[in-house]
Design a protein around this motif. Structure first.
Motif, PDB file in Angstrom:
ATOM      1  N   MET A   1     129.349 149.222 -43.909  1.00  0.00           N
ATOM      2  CA  MET A   1     127.794 148.619 -43.470  1.00  0.00           C
ATOM      3  C   MET A   1     127.810 147.784 -43.182  1.00  0.00           C
ATOM      4  O   MET A   1     128.170 146.898 -43.791  1.00  0.00           O
ATOM      5  N   SER A   2     126.950 148.472 -41.761  1.00  0.00           N
ATOM      6  CA  SER A   2     127.058 146.695 -40.913  1.00  0.00           C
ATOM      7  C   SER A   2     125.481 146.527 -41.465  1.00  0.00           C
ATOM      8  O   SER A   2     123.914 147.217 -41.216  1.00  0.00           O
ATOM      9  N   VAL A   3     125.314 145.036 -41.700  1.00  0.00           N
ATOM     10  CA  VAL A   3     123.485 144.803 -42.669  1.00  0.00           C
ATOM     11  C   VAL A   3     123.606 143.178 -42.461  1.00  0.00           C
ATOM     12  O   VAL A   3     124.864 141.954 -41.899  1.00  0.00           O
ATOM     13  N   ILE A   4     122.529 142.275 -41.921  1.00  0.00           N
ATOM     14  CA  ILE A   4     122.481 141.026 -42.176  1.00  0.00           C
ATOM     15  C   ILE A   4     122.316 140.499 -43.288  1.00  0.00           C
ATOM     16  O   ILE A   4     121.619 141.259 -44.601  1.00  0.00           O
ATOM     17  N   LEU A   5     123.051 139.854 -44.039  1.00  0.00           N
ATOM     18  CA  LEU A   5     123.680 139.217 -44.859  1.00  0.00           C
ATOM     19  C   LEU A   5     122.776 138.311 -45.484  1.00  0.00           C
ATOM     20  O   LEU A   5     121.762 138.045 -46.391  1.00  0.00           O
ATOM     21  N   SER A   6     121.877 136.525 -44.956  1.00  0.00           N
ATOM     22  CA  SER A   6     121.599 135.828 -45.240  1.00  0.00           C
ATOM     23  C   SER A   6     121.529 135.344 -43.812  1.00  0.00           C
ATOM     24  O   SER A   6     121.478 135.274 -42.656  1.00  0.00           O
ATOM     25  N   ALA A   7     120.088 134.028 -43.682  1.00  0.00           N
ATOM     26  CA  ALA A   7     119.971 133.274 -42.578  1.00  0.00           C
ATOM     27  C   ALA A   7     119.127 132.384 -43.199  1.00  0.00           C
ATOM     28  O   ALA A   7     119.216 131.668 -44.228  1.00  0.00           O
ATOM     29  N   SER A   8     118.998 131.262 -41.939  1.00  0.00           N
ATOM     30  CA  SER A   8     118.657 129.762 -42.662  1.00  0.00           C
ATOM     31  C   SER A   8     118.377 129.090 -40.728  1.00  0.00           C
ATOM     32  O   SER A   8     118.813 129.570 -39.965  1.00  0.00           O
ATOM     33  N   VAL A   9     117.533 128.525 -41.531  1.00  0.00           N
ATOM     34  CA  VAL A   9     116.772 127.704 -40.115  1.00  0.00           C
ATOM     35  C   VAL A   9     117.334 126.065 -40.181  1.00  0.00           C
ATOM     36  O   VAL A   9     116.917 125.673 -41.755  1.00  0.00           O
ATOM     37  N   VAL A  10     117.871 125.523 -39.207  1.00  0.00           N
ATOM     38  CA  VAL A  10     118.199 124.274 -39.595  1.00  0.00           C
ATOM     39  C   VAL A  10     117.605 123.083 -38.410  1.00  0.00           C
ATOM     40  O   VAL A  10     118.121 123.886 -37.644  1.00  0.00           O
ATOM     41  N   ARG A  11     117.626 121.955 -38.457  1.00  0.00           N
ATOM     42  CA  ARG A  11     117.290 120.788 -37.375  1.00  0.00           C
ATOM     43  C   ARG A  11     118.286 120.518 -36.606  1.00  0.00           C
ATOM     44  O   ARG A  11     119.816 120.045 -37.788  1.00  0.00           O
ATOM     45  N   VAL A  12     118.552 120.617 -35.582  1.00  0.00           N
ATOM     46  CA  VAL A  12     120.217 120.521 -34.875  1.00  0.00           C
ATOM     47  C   VAL A  12     120.156 118.520 -34.589  1.00  0.00           C
ATOM     48  O   VAL A  12     121.316 118.698 -35.008  1.00  0.00           O
ATOM     49  N   ARG A  13     119.622 118.084 -34.878  1.00  0.00           N
ATOM     50  CA  ARG A  13     119.953 116.661 -34.751  1.00  0.00           C
ATOM     51  C   ARG A  13     120.879 115.549 -35.650  1.00  0.00           C
ATOM     52  O   ARG A  13     121.702 114.816 -35.768  1.00  0.00           O
ATOM     53  N   ASP A  14     120.360 116.648 -36.846  1.00  0.00           N
ATOM     54  CA  ASP A  14     121.224 116.010 -38.254  1.00  0.00           C
ATOM     55  C   ASP A  14     121.355 116.462 -39.224  1.00  0.00           C
ATOM     56  O   ASP A  14     122.229 116.481 -39.845  1.00  0.00           O
ATOM     57  N   GLY A  15     121.458 118.633 -38.780  1.00  0.00           N
ATOM     58  CA  GLY A  15     121.942 119.012 -39.686  1.00  0.00           C
ATOM     59  C   GLY A  15     121.078 119.826 -41.260  1.00  0.00           C
ATOM     60  O   GLY A  15     121.640 120.020 -41.747  1.00  0.00           O
ATOM     61  N   LEU A  16     120.099 118.264 -41.282  1.00  0.00           N
ATOM     62  CA  LEU A  16     118.963 118.535 -42.248  1.00  0.00           C
ATOM     63  C   LEU A  16     118.235 120.759 -42.191  1.00  0.00           C
ATOM     64  O   LEU A  16     117.173 121.282 -41.466  1.00  0.00           O
ATOM     65  N   PRO A  17     118.749 121.337 -43.497  1.00  0.00           N
ATOM     66  CA  PRO A  17     117.929 122.621 -43.937  1.00  0.00           C
ATOM     67  C   PRO A  17     116.790 122.558 -44.405  1.00  0.00           C
ATOM     68  O   PRO A  17     116.158 121.635 -44.487  1.00  0.00           O
ATOM     69  N   LEU A  18     115.911 123.200 -43.054  1.00  0.00           N
ATOM     70  CA  LEU A  18     114.600 123.067 -42.978  1.00  0.00           C
ATOM     71  C   LEU A  18     113.884 124.552 -44.392  1.00  0.00           C
ATOM     72  O   LEU A  18     112.930 124.648 -44.360  1.00  0.00           O
ATOM     73  N   SER A  19     114.515 125.560 -43.594  1.00  0.00           N
ATOM     74  CA  SER A  19     114.856 127.163 -44.744  1.00  0.00           C
ATOM     75  C   SER A  19     115.558 127.902 -44.438  1.00  0.00           C
ATOM     76  O   SER A  19     116.726 127.504 -44.156  1.00  0.00           O
ATOM     77  N   ALA A  20     115.873 129.042 -45.395  1.00  0.00           N
ATOM     78  CA  ALA A  20     116.831 129.638 -46.360  1.00  0.00           C
ATOM     79  C   ALA A  20     116.134 130.224 -46.807  1.00  0.00           C
ATOM     80  O   ALA A  20     115.412 130.759 -47.979  1.00  0.00           O
ATOM     81  N   SER A  21     117.145 131.715 -46.593  1.00  0.00           N
ATOM     82  CA  SER A  21     116.899 132.706 -46.826  1.00  0.00           C
ATOM     83  C   SER A  21     117.787 132.924 -48.916  1.00  0.00           C
ATOM     84  O   SER A  21     119.224 131.909 -48.806  1.00  0.00           O
TER      85      SER A  21
END
Length: 308
Positions: A1-21
């Motif tokens: 089965m082909s599905v999206i499992l998770s996603a996240s939003v990350v700041r590029v300069r330092d890798g700070l996670p801003l949001s995520a499933s």
């Protein structure tokens, strides 16, 4: 089965996670992919703006724009076109919802966790492909991917213990070649930095104009000193080189900026007879201001180990 499992939003300069499933599976394969997410988040500033990492039965895709990266994990047979359409939709919504000032000044991980609601809704739509037929244009994304396919990251490129990737020399369409040494990015540009850049260009242009006038005067009067022409053009080159040092990272960057400032001072000392005190003060002050801004705009440091 082909599905999206998770996603996240990350700041590029330092890798700070801003949001995520918030639906990570606890299986061994998913835990391994979570480690890859963490490793990629530390190296985003060194990678092209559209990439794919294949880890066996899962793929990690991401795009980066305006200092923010949008990452997703899907099964290996999930269509690449749909994956990047999904990321593009996350990007458009995030940019519309949050301004760059908020993302640049965020200090806490997951400070935009409410964006997870949109991630979950969008993920559900993309996992039910029948609901997408009237809501997106796959042809545009297919064409874009053909013209500029995502850079394929290998797992071996992420395995460096010192926090830097050993990227192979591979050509990526749209970004040129990625060298074996990591590309150093500078900190974001500030308003004083922009002012110093514009003033340096102005001083360079003034020196260039005066240099051409000195050449005209030299051709008309044989007694004129050719060294003035050299001084004006050296001043032009020094100002333009300061602009280059402000924009790009090079080895011994600070030392080069101080030497360039010294050259500006020497040129203006030599041109003392051709300029009044205010003109000399302006050129030397701009040179000092540009040197300071070059010194303040340092390379981005190693990304902290956020738990993403």
């Amino acid at each position: 089965m082909s599905v999206i499992l998770s996603a996240s939003v990350v700041r590029v300069r330092d890798g700070l996670p801003l949001s995520a499933s918030t639906d990570y599976d606890q299986s061994t394969g998913m835990q391994e992919c979570r480690k890859y997410f963490k490793m990629l988040s530390k190296k985003l500033s060194q990678l092209p703006d559209r990439c794919t990492l294949k880890t066996g039965q899962y793929n990690i895709n991401f795009i980066s724009s305006l200092g923010v990266s949008y990452m997703m994990l899907c099964t290996e047979n999930y269509p690449s076109v749909l994956a990047f359409c999904f990321l593009d939709e996350l990007q458009k919504e995030f940019i519309t919802t949050y301004n760059m000032m908020k993302t640049n000044t965020a200090v806490r991980p997951y400070c935009f966790i409410e964006f997870d609601n949109f991630i979950q809704r969008t993920k559900q739509r993309y996992n039910n492909t029948r609901s997408l037929s009237t809501k997106m244009n796959l042809a545009d994304m297919q064409t874009e991917i053909k013209l500029r396919p995502p850079y394929q990251i290998s797992v071996s490129e992420l395995g460096s213990a010192n926090g830097f990737s050993h990227l192979s020399v591979a050509e990526y369409k749209g970004t040129g070649k990625i060298s074996a040494a990591p590309h150093q990015r500078l900190e974001p540009v500030t308003l004083p930095g922009i002012v110093s850049f514009v003033l340096s260009l102005l001083c360079g242009a003034l020196n260039l104009i005066r240099g051409f006038h000195a050449i005209e005067s030299l051709l008309q009067n044989e007694g004129e000193d050719f060294s003035y022409v050299i001084a004006f053009f050296l001043g032009t080159a020094a100002c333009l080189y300061q602009c280059y040092l402000f924009v790009y990272y090079t080895g011994w960057r600070n030392a080069k900026s101080f030497l360039t400032f010294g050259l500006i001072c020497l040129c203006n000392m030599y041109l003392y007879e051709l300029r009044n005190l205010w003109q000399l003060f302006f050129h030397v002050t701009v040179g000092a201001f540009s040197t300071l801004q070059i010194r303040l705009r340092q390379p981005q440091g190693k990304a902290p180990d956020y738990n993403v």
